[in-house]
Scaffold this active site. Structure first.
Site, mmCIF file in Angstrom:
data_model
loop_
_atom_site.group_PDB
_atom_site.id
_atom_site.type_symbol
_atom_site.label_atom_id
_atom_site.label_comp_id
_atom_site.label_asym_id
_atom_site.label_seq_id
_atom_site.Cartn_x
_atom_site.Cartn_y
_atom_site.Cartn_z
ATOM 1 N N GLU A 191 0.983 5.575 -1.879
ATOM 2 C CA GLU A 191 0.812 6.500 -2.992
ATOM 3 C C GLU A 191 2.056 6.286 -3.841
ATOM 4 O OE1 GLU A 191 -1.595 8.494 -3.950
ATOM 5 O OE2 GLU A 191 -2.896 7.951 -2.270
ATOM 6 N N LYS A 247 9.262 6.997 0.540
ATOM 7 C CA LYS A 247 9.601 5.562 0.534
ATOM 8 C C LYS A 247 10.922 5.333 1.277
ATOM 9 C CE LYS A 247 7.724 2.586 -1.367
ATOM 10 N NZ LYS A 247 6.604 1.687 -0.936
ATOM 11 N N TYR A 298 7.769 11.539 -3.423
ATOM 12 C CA TYR A 298 7.456 10.099 -3.407
ATOM 13 C C TYR A 298 8.662 9.298 -2.923
ATOM 14 C CZ TYR A 298 7.282 5.325 -5.186
ATOM 15 O OH TYR A 298 7.377 3.962 -5.282
ATOM 16 N N THR A 308 11.458 0.626 -3.303
ATOM 17 C CA THR A 308 11.729 0.991 -4.693
ATOM 18 C C THR A 308 13.198 1.376 -4.891
ATOM 19 O OG1 THR A 308 11.290 2.724 -6.336
ATOM 20 C CG2 THR A 308 10.864 3.303 -4.063
ATOM 21 N N ASP A 309 13.681 1.202 -6.117
ATOM 22 C CA ASP A 309 15.053 1.641 -6.432
ATOM 23 C C ASP A 309 15.179 3.162 -6.374
ATOM 24 O OD1 ASP A 309 13.623 2.270 -8.745
ATOM 25 O OD2 ASP A 309 14.975 1.225 -10.126
ATOM 26 N N GLU A 310 14.028 3.874 -6.361
ATOM 27 C CA GLU A 310 14.097 5.347 -6.347
ATOM 28 C C GLU A 310 14.700 5.884 -5.057
ATOM 29 O OE1 GLU A 310 10.927 7.646 -7.874
ATOM 30 O OE2 GLU A 310 10.333 6.143 -9.335
ATOM 31 N N ALA A 317 0.844 -1.209 0.000
ATOM 32 C CA ALA A 317 0.000 0.000 0.000
ATOM 33 C C ALA A 317 0.867 1.243 0.000
ATOM 34 C CB ALA A 317 -0.918 -0.002 1.217
HETATM 35 P P1 NAD Z 1 -0.581 1.349 -7.148
HETATM 36 O O1 NAD Z 1 -0.656 2.831 -7.020
HETATM 37 O O2 NAD Z 1 -1.018 0.687 -8.399
HETATM 38 O O3 NAD Z 1 -1.393 0.668 -5.951
HETATM 39 C C1 NAD Z 1 -1.341 1.161 -4.647
HETATM 40 C C2 NAD Z 1 -2.514 0.532 -3.864
HETATM 41 O O4 NAD Z 1 -2.416 1.007 -2.515
HETATM 42 C C3 NAD Z 1 -3.892 0.934 -4.390
HETATM 43 O O5 NAD Z 1 -4.732 -0.197 -4.460
HETATM 44 C C4 NAD Z 1 -4.407 1.912 -3.338
HETATM 45 O O6 NAD Z 1 -5.824 1.897 -3.188
HETATM 46 C C5 NAD Z 1 -3.723 1.387 -2.078
HETATM 47 N N1 NAD Z 1 -3.582 2.436 -1.046
HETATM 48 C C6 NAD Z 1 -3.127 3.701 -1.212
HETATM 49 N N2 NAD Z 1 -3.185 4.359 -0.025
HETATM 50 C C7 NAD Z 1 -3.659 3.482 0.886
HETATM 51 C C8 NAD Z 1 -3.938 3.569 2.283
HETATM 52 N N3 NAD Z 1 -3.736 4.705 2.970
HETATM 53 N N4 NAD Z 1 -4.413 2.472 2.922
HETATM 54 C C9 NAD Z 1 -4.633 1.315 2.236
HETATM 55 N N5 NAD Z 1 -4.406 1.186 0.909
HETATM 56 C C10 NAD Z 1 -3.921 2.250 0.247
HETATM 57 O O7 NAD Z 1 0.942 1.004 -6.804
HETATM 58 P P2 NAD Z 1 1.882 -0.140 -7.416
HETATM 59 O O8 NAD Z 1 2.529 0.360 -8.639
HETATM 60 O O9 NAD Z 1 1.146 -1.426 -7.409
HETATM 61 O O10 NAD Z 1 3.017 -0.171 -6.274
HETATM 62 C C11 NAD Z 1 2.877 -1.007 -5.141
HETATM 63 C C12 NAD Z 1 4.070 -0.829 -4.233
HETATM 64 O O11 NAD Z 1 5.268 -1.149 -4.952
HETATM 65 C C13 NAD Z 1 4.280 0.599 -3.736
HETATM 66 O O12 NAD Z 1 4.689 0.538 -2.402
HETATM 67 C C14 NAD Z 1 5.380 1.158 -4.622
HETATM 68 O O13 NAD Z 1 6.126 2.130 -3.930
HETATM 69 C C15 NAD Z 1 6.196 -0.086 -4.885
HETATM 70 N N6 NAD Z 1 6.938 -0.139 -6.153
HETATM 71 C C16 NAD Z 1 6.301 0.089 -7.327
HETATM 72 C C17 NAD Z 1 7.013 -0.032 -8.535
HETATM 73 C C18 NAD Z 1 6.341 0.199 -9.873
HETATM 74 O O14 NAD Z 1 7.020 0.218 -10.893
HETATM 75 N N7 NAD Z 1 5.025 0.363 -9.949
HETATM 76 C C19 NAD Z 1 8.353 -0.386 -8.505
HETATM 77 C C20 NAD Z 1 8.975 -0.589 -7.273
HETATM 78 C C21 NAD Z 1 8.245 -0.488 -6.106
HETATM 79 O O1 DAU Z 2 11.635 2.692 -10.238
HETATM 80 C C1 DAU Z 2 10.521 2.263 -9.528
HETATM 81 C C2 DAU Z 2 9.429 3.309 -9.623
HETATM 82 O O2 DAU Z 2 8.947 3.273 -10.950
HETATM 83 C C3 DAU Z 2 8.304 3.078 -8.624
HETATM 84 O O3 DAU Z 2 8.813 3.242 -7.320
HETATM 85 C C4 DAU Z 2 7.155 4.061 -8.855
HETATM 86 O O4 DAU Z 2 6.064 3.748 -7.994
HETATM 87 C C5 DAU Z 2 6.709 3.934 -10.296
HETATM 88 O O5 DAU Z 2 5.692 4.895 -10.563
HETATM 89 C C6 DAU Z 2 7.884 4.153 -11.246
HETATM 90 O O6 DAU Z 2 8.355 5.536 -11.189
HETATM 91 P P1 DAU Z 2 8.728 6.348 -12.526
HETATM 92 O O7 DAU Z 2 8.629 7.785 -12.250
HETATM 93 O O8 DAU Z 2 9.984 5.833 -13.125
HETATM 94 O O9 DAU Z 2 7.505 5.826 -13.473
HETATM 95 P P2 DAU Z 2 6.566 6.570 -14.534
HETATM 96 O O10 DAU Z 2 5.804 5.510 -15.239
HETATM 97 O O11 DAU Z 2 5.803 7.693 -13.928
HETATM 98 O O12 DAU Z 2 7.615 7.196 -15.544
HETATM 99 C C7 DAU Z 2 8.568 6.381 -16.214
HETATM 100 C C8 DAU Z 2 9.433 7.307 -17.056
HETATM 101 O O13 DAU Z 2 8.626 7.839 -18.110
HETATM 102 C C9 DAU Z 2 9.967 8.497 -16.291
HETATM 103 O O14 DAU Z 2 11.274 8.808 -16.767
HETATM 104 C C10 DAU Z 2 9.018 9.636 -16.664
HETATM 105 C C11 DAU Z 2 8.581 9.282 -18.075
HETATM 106 N N1 DAU Z 2 7.201 9.692 -18.440
HETATM 107 C C12 DAU Z 2 6.189 9.328 -17.619
HETATM 108 C C13 DAU Z 2 4.890 9.689 -17.921
HETATM 109 C C14 DAU Z 2 3.740 9.316 -16.989
HETATM 110 C C15 DAU Z 2 6.974 10.375 -19.616
HETATM 111 O O15 DAU Z 2 7.916 10.684 -20.378
HETATM 112 N N2 DAU Z 2 5.692 10.738 -19.911
HETATM 113 C C16 DAU Z 2 4.639 10.438 -19.108
HETATM 114 O O16 DAU Z 2 3.476 10.834 -19.431
#
Ligand code: NAD
Ligand code: DAU
Length: 339
Positions: free
Chosen positions: A84, A157, A153, A125-127, A82
């Site tokens: 943002e 994290k 963000y 996350t790697d961020e 969970a």
């Molecule tokens: P997502 O935004 O798709 O899903 C997040 C979920 O958390 C949603 O279902 C939302 O309703 C729930 N949520 C938000 N606030 C909440 C709260 N206060 N209480 C309970 N639930 C809540 O995110 P995702 O892309 O599936 O990422 C999941 C996890 O993985 C996150 O912790 C993110 O930091 C991490 N992560 C994501 C990526 C990526 O590329 N998407 C990569 C590395 C790590």
């Molecule tokens: O690295 C892990 C992270 O990857 C996770 O922790 C985050 O939750 C996840 O959102 C993601 O972060 P990024 O910022 O890398 O992902 P995003 O998809 O928002 O963007 C990927 C790349 O694309 C980034 O360099 C920004 C660029 N971008 C993104 C959007 C939404 C664009 O050029 N145009 C766009 O409209």
């Protein structure tokens, strides 16, 4: 085994739930999710038919409700997805990210302490490592790269990661942390690069690429990420941190071109727009520790994974069309209107 999965109505968490229900038919999975804009109960429709799955609509920041659920469900393990999760939204509203991502993690760990020192896995996350230069392909993030964040963000994290490690050192809470690179695959909300570009290209709309599109991300298919988490919660030593990555570095512009190519759409749809403030240049993961300790490696290359992903979005158009035709329209205009 009873596993509490938070954020399971979102992208990675929902894929994790399906992976675990399929792999371990005797496990009970209990999902806690607030159903924010990013959570979608329809994503869990099939899981809800499984008697070993239970869903609670719950804010992880709401201590009383979280404690009640832990008392009733008696979990053996908690996996915290969970959060943002969208960098652009964190630039507009940092406070919500601090609350959910830091305080929510604290409440969950307090519940783990209160109900028997329950094993807690933080999905990070790697961020948290900041970024790498574009012209140093030799440089990779390792688990000992200093924490140095760029966005609200990633700062939230990183703060959560430090708190998780503090709960281990001070209270002896059995924790693990995984730091993964960019995921893609089914059920990703169409605000993130790949599903946004698939949805817009399919509708012949312009594709907003930030800056010059030179930024690099290391892409991992979501099932590979979830397989790694499954291994970590079962096999990793308490206190360990693991990087997870796909070894598939690509510039954003090349990702977008590959999507256009698979969908047979013209390059002229690409529109370069104003860059993201504080935009991280390059992420690249050294995942040798998890390979050495736990035998995990990614299985899908980007070309194979993106075809699977695009097929999924083409075959499940109602899932994402319902999203992009609702409140999302206001989001898109606010984020991209003046870019
Ligand atoms: P997502 O935004 O798709 O899903 C997040 C979920 O958390 C949603 O279902 C939302 O309703 C729930 N949520 C938000 N606030 C909440 C709260 N206060 N209480 C309970 N639930 C809540 O995110 P995702 O892309 O599936 O990422 C999941 C996890 O993985 C996150 O912790 C993110 O930091 C991490 N992560 C994501 C990526 C990526 O590329 N998407 C990569 C590395 C790590
Ligand atoms: O690295 C892990 C992270 O990857 C996770 O922790 C985050 O939750 C996840 O959102 C993601 O972060 P990024 O910022 O890398 O992902 P995003 O998809 O928002 O963007 C990927 C790349 O694309 C980034 O360099 C920004 C660029 N971008 C993104 C959007 C939404 C664009 O050029 N145009 C766009 O409209």
């Amino acid at each position: 085994m009873n596993i509490i999965v938070t954020g399971g109505a979102g992208f990675i968490g929902s894929n994790f739930i399906y992976y675990m229900l399929d792999k371990y038919p005797d496990y009970r999975i209990i999902c806690l999710d607030l159903l924010t804009y990013a959570g979608n109960l329809k994503t869990l429709n099939k899981a809800l038919e499984n008697p070993n799955f239970k869903f609670y609509k719950c804010d992880i920041v709401d201590r009383e409700t979280v404690f009640n659920i832990f008392e009733n469900e008696k979990p053996d393990v908690v996996v915290n997805f969970a959060a943002e999760s969208h960098v652009d939204r964190s630039i507009n509203n940092p406070g919500l990210f601090l609350s959910t991502n830091i305080l929510g993690t604290q409440v969950l760990m307090d519940a783990c302490r209160a109900f028997g020192n329950i094993r807690f896995h933080q999905v990070s996350t790697d961020e948290v490592y900041g970024d790498l230069p574009l012209d140093r392909p030799d440089m990779l993030f390792t688990e000992s790269t200093p924490i140095k964040t760029s966005s609200p963000y990633s700062a939230s994290k990183a703060a959560a990661d430090l708190l998780v490690q503090a709960y281990n050192r001070t209270f002896g809470l059995p924790i693990t942390i995984s730091r993964c690179s960019n995921n893609y695959g089914p059920y990703q909300f169409p605000e993130k690069l790949i599903p946004l570009m698939i949805a817009r290209a399919n509708d012949n709309k312009s594709l907003p690429v930030y800056g010059k599109g030179e930024n690099v991300r290391d892409w991992l298919f979501v099932e590979d990420h979830n397989r790694a988490i499954d291994i970590i919660i079962r096999k990793a030593d308490v206190g360990e941190v693991y990087n997870i990555g796909g070894n598939q570095e690509l510039q954003n512009i090349d990702v977008v071109k590959i999507i256009l190519d698979v969908l047979n759409k013209p390059i002229s749809l690409i529109e370069f727009v104003k860059d993201r403030p504080g935009h991280d240049l390059r992420y690249a993961i050294d995942a040798s520790k998890i390979k050495k300790d736990l035998g995990w490696e990614p299985t899908l290359d980007f070309k194979t994974g993106i075809k699977k992903t695009i097929d999924w979005y083409m075959n499940n158009q109602s899932w994402w069309k319902e999203i992009i035709n609702g409140e999302y329209l206001n989001y898109y205009n606010e984020m991209y209107g003046n870019r």
